[in-house]
Design a protein around this motif. Structure first.
Motif, short mmCIF file in Angstrom:
data_model
loop_
_atom_site.label_atom_id
_atom_site.label_comp_id
_atom_site.label_asym_id
_atom_site.label_seq_id
_atom_site.Cartn_x
_atom_site.Cartn_y
_atom_site.Cartn_z
N GLU A 276 42.67 42.81 44.62
CA GLU A 276 41.32 42.36 44.97
C GLU A 276 40.37 42.47 43.77
O GLU A 276 39.60 41.56 43.49
CB GLU A 276 40.79 43.20 46.14
CG GLU A 276 39.45 42.74 46.66
CD GLU A 276 38.97 43.58 47.84
OE1 GLU A 276 37.75 43.78 47.94
OE2 GLU A 276 39.81 44.01 48.65
N LYS B 256 38.70 39.29 41.74
CA LYS B 256 37.25 39.16 41.55
C LYS B 256 36.92 38.96 40.07
O LYS B 256 36.10 38.10 39.71
CB LYS B 256 36.55 40.41 42.09
CG LYS B 256 35.05 40.34 42.03
CD LYS B 256 34.42 41.60 42.64
CE LYS B 256 32.92 41.54 42.55
NZ LYS B 256 32.30 42.74 43.14
N LYS C 99 37.85 35.37 39.00
CA LYS C 99 36.86 34.37 39.42
C LYS C 99 35.65 34.39 38.48
O LYS C 99 35.14 33.34 38.08
CB LYS C 99 36.44 34.62 40.86
CG LYS C 99 37.49 34.20 41.86
CD LYS C 99 37.07 34.50 43.28
CE LYS C 99 38.04 34.03 44.32
NZ LYS C 99 39.38 34.53 44.25
#
Length: 162
Positions: A13, A17, A20
């Motif tokens: 996760e 993040k 991105k």
């Protein structure tokens, strides 16, 4: 990275993040490193198809930028993943090319992969595939790795349909 082994979902996760953010800002250097981290997690704990996506981008980024020492990381992960999926011959070809002091330190799965491939293929067959990998240029290996990703992906897609 710190949670990679103890909490792979949390690590995934956090890296996703970061990826991105790197992609939104157009910063390919951290993007490439994050792709490698995500591919490693996806290969070990997640979906091989996700790992193939991340590895494809990382290999292309490192090849396009001329970062041939850094391309060894994703190649190591690819060799381990192909070995796990039963694609032993291309795994052997790639693993030998990717094996270096850098990868043995940063990616200990290279040693495990090579030992497993030698056991599955036999030393003589492993050495034969290894010689093919050793004779490749950086560009040829990048192209070969991407071709093997496409083949493995197609094999998995065919298996899911049947």
């Amino acid at each position: 990275h710190a949670h990679r082994d103890a909490h792979p979902a949390a690590a995934y996760e956090a890296l996703d993040k970061g990826l991105k953010t790197a992609q939104e800002t157009g910063n390919r250097q951290p993007e490439s490193g994050l792709l490698v981290g995500l591919s490693r997690l996806a290969a070990a704990h997640g979906d091989p198809m996700d790992a193939f996506d991340f590895l494809t981008l990382a290999i292309r980024h490192y090849h396009d930028s001329g970062s041939f020492s850094l391309i060894l990381g994703p190649l190591t992960i690819l060799a381990a993943l192909l070995d796990r999926l039963g694609c032993h011959e291309p795994a052997a070809t790639i693993s030998h090319f990717a094996d270096s002091p850098f990868t043995r330190t940063g990616y200990p799965e290279i040693t495990t992969t090579i030992h497993h491939l030698r056991a599955v293929l036999g030393d003589q067959a492993y050495e034969s595939f290894a010689r093919v990998g050793a004779s490749m240029t950086n560009g040829a290996m990048a192209a070969y790795a991407l071709e093997q990703i496409d083949r493995a992906r197609a094999d998995r897609e065919r298996a899911t349909v049947n």
